[in-house]
Scaffold this active site. Sequence first.
Site, PDB file in Angstrom:
ATOM      1  N   GLU A 275      -9.915   7.988  -5.012  1.00 13.30           N
ATOM      2  CA  GLU A 275      -9.132   7.341  -3.947  1.00 13.30           C
ATOM      3  C   GLU A 275      -7.670   7.194  -4.348  1.00 13.30           C
ATOM      4  O   GLU A 275      -7.138   6.080  -4.401  1.00 13.30           O
ATOM      5  CB  GLU A 275      -9.689   5.936  -3.668  1.00 13.30           C
ATOM      6  CG  GLU A 275     -11.141   5.874  -3.290  1.00 13.30           C
ATOM      7  CD  GLU A 275     -11.691   4.444  -3.308  1.00 13.30           C
ATOM      8  OE1 GLU A 275     -11.007   3.521  -3.805  1.00 13.30           O
ATOM      9  OE2 GLU A 275     -12.811   4.260  -2.823  1.00 13.30           O
ATOM     10  N   CYS A 346      18.861 -13.163   3.387  1.00 10.95           N
ATOM     11  CA  CYS A 346      19.418 -14.415   2.863  1.00 10.95           C
ATOM     12  C   CYS A 346      18.555 -15.057   1.788  1.00 10.95           C
ATOM     13  O   CYS A 346      18.095 -16.186   1.955  1.00 10.95           O
ATOM     14  CB  CYS A 346      19.632 -15.373   4.012  1.00 10.95           C
ATOM     15  SG  CYS A 346      20.721 -14.637   5.211  1.00 10.95           S
TER      16      CYS A 346
HETATM   17  N1  LLP Z   1      -8.767   2.237  -4.019  1.00 14.18           N
HETATM   18  C1  LLP Z   1      -8.776   0.892  -3.969  1.00 14.18           C
HETATM   19  C2  LLP Z   1     -10.036   0.188  -3.777  1.00 14.18           C
HETATM   20  C3  LLP Z   1      -7.556   0.189  -4.085  1.00 14.18           C
HETATM   21  O1  LLP Z   1      -7.559  -1.144  -4.038  1.00 14.18           O
HETATM   22  C4  LLP Z   1      -6.344   0.898  -4.272  1.00 14.18           C
HETATM   23  C5  LLP Z   1      -5.079   0.196  -4.391  1.00 14.18           C
HETATM   24  C6  LLP Z   1      -6.405   2.300  -4.310  1.00 14.18           C
HETATM   25  C7  LLP Z   1      -7.632   2.934  -4.195  1.00 14.18           C
HETATM   26  C8  LLP Z   1      -5.189   3.159  -4.492  1.00 14.18           C
HETATM   27  O2  LLP Z   1      -4.544   2.931  -5.707  1.00 14.18           O
HETATM   28  P1  LLP Z   1      -3.325   3.880  -6.125  1.00 14.18           P
HETATM   29  O3  LLP Z   1      -3.868   5.261  -6.383  1.00 14.18           O
HETATM   30  O4  LLP Z   1      -2.340   3.882  -4.995  1.00 14.18           O
HETATM   31  O5  LLP Z   1      -2.784   3.238  -7.335  1.00 14.18           O
HETATM   32  N2  LLP Z   1       1.307  -2.778  -3.478  1.00 14.18           N
HETATM   33  C9  LLP Z   1       1.149  -2.419  -4.868  1.00 14.18           C
HETATM   34  C10 LLP Z   1      -0.079  -1.555  -5.098  1.00 14.18           C
HETATM   35  C11 LLP Z   1      -1.366  -2.185  -4.605  1.00 14.18           C
HETATM   36  C12 LLP Z   1      -2.574  -1.312  -4.852  1.00 14.18           C
HETATM   37  C13 LLP Z   1      -3.763  -1.862  -4.189  1.00 14.18           C
HETATM   38  N3  LLP Z   1      -4.944  -1.082  -4.295  1.00 14.18           N
HETATM   39  C14 LLP Z   1       2.418  -1.731  -5.345  1.00 14.18           C
HETATM   40  O6  LLP Z   1       3.381  -1.613  -4.575  1.00 14.18           O
HETATM   41  O7  LLP Z   1       2.519  -1.352  -6.512  1.00 14.18           O
END
Ligand code: LLP
Length: 421
Positions: A275, A346
């Site tokens: 994922e 702000c």
């Molecule tokens: N699968 C699940 C169950 C997840 O919770 C996440 C990310 C992913 C896959 C994908 O992860 P990735 O490959 O994108 O690392 N807003 C934060 C990141 C939050 C990630 C949440 N879950 C940021 O801006 O760094």
Amino acid sequence: MDHFLYKNGTLHAEEVAIPEIATAVGTPFYVYSTATLTRHYRLFTEALTPLPHLVCFAIKSLSNVAVLKTLGNLGAGMDVVSGGEYLRAKAAGVPGSRIVFSGVGKTREEMRMALTGGIRQFNVESEPEMRALSEVASSLGVSAPIAVRVNPDVDAKTHEKIATGKKENKFGIPIARASEVYAEAARLPGLQVVGIDVHIGSQLTELEPFEQAYLKVADLTHRLRSEGHTITRLDLGGGLGIPYQRSNDAPPLPTDYGALIKRTVGDLGCEVEIEPGRLISGNAGLLIAGVIYVKNGEGRDFLILDAAMNDLVRPSMYGAHHDIVPVAEPPVASPTQEFDVVGPVCETGDTFAKGRDLPLVGEGDLVAFRSAGAYGAVMASEYNTRPLIPEVLVNGDHFAVIRARPSFDEILNRDSIPSWL
Ligand code: LLP
């Protein structure tokens, strides 16, 4: 590698000059590259070949339907965490058989939506959720395919807000209790166990935590099989990190990650699902902003941009670093200046970078935030009544606005005034 390069002194998205888009849509805006999205998706499919696999793009990282359609057309599956994301995947033409539903708090309504619209599997995160799903599926007279998300208690060595695989995190069921939970799943009506799910965190810059988690999943596969369960799929989550600071960062490559997967779970005869979000979308997007003012402050200079924390919240929320470059290529060995790069919102938290060395830029110039495709537009808000900014998709020498900037009328019309006022 991405497809945002300087050509003839100007930053381009593939073959399109950034200032051309800025003239058409105004700043700030997000721009995404089809070629980069495609390349990153393929890196994963190639890394997992010849294992049977499905790369499910984590929609939460970048959820514009045009982006989803781009990836869906290549054969990607989708990882969704809400009914809204499920509808986005469907709107992009992705069949239910390629959509995986993750998340700790799926409502009965969301379960019903996915069961009637078609779903590959639910990644179940708790016993109460499993019981609710059993009820909903039974009431619809169908069987819900499930994988149980296990929490392997592994330190992902990433920012604490995005680590998910330690026992104190809210995610999954403790791996030590898996036998019990799978036994209950097998007893409950309306559920069909198909596999195991794990996701330990995001922006991982080492492979070792993945290795620990996947070895635990391999052990668990043997154990659950010996207890009579059919385990045909392993969902190994997302989380592979990207280089945010080009001069310093060198996270592992998808090929190394693929080799690790083959080494740890490759001989179990399972279909592997992953994922990834950030690695596919992160470096496929830029945030383009205009300089409103250069303000000489007390002992520091501020670069005041027309983009703000509501457009890209990562620096203010996680202290995240994004490389910032001028759209007009600076001459070789041109002088630099230290700036605090800020937006117009702000609060002092509306700071993108402190003491950042940048080539000389001035009022009216354009700058680009790199690595802004993931968790950029999707986390934006209208704080300070700043309209959500446009998203643009480039493909070769053409571009299209894939989400327009709302007008102030549209924004104000969403509020309504009660009769007593
Ligand atoms: N699968 C699940 C169950 C997840 O919770 C996440 C990310 C992913 C896959 C994908 O992860 P990735 O490959 O994108 O690392 N807003 C934060 C990141 C939050 C990630 C949440 N879950 C940021 O801006 O760094």
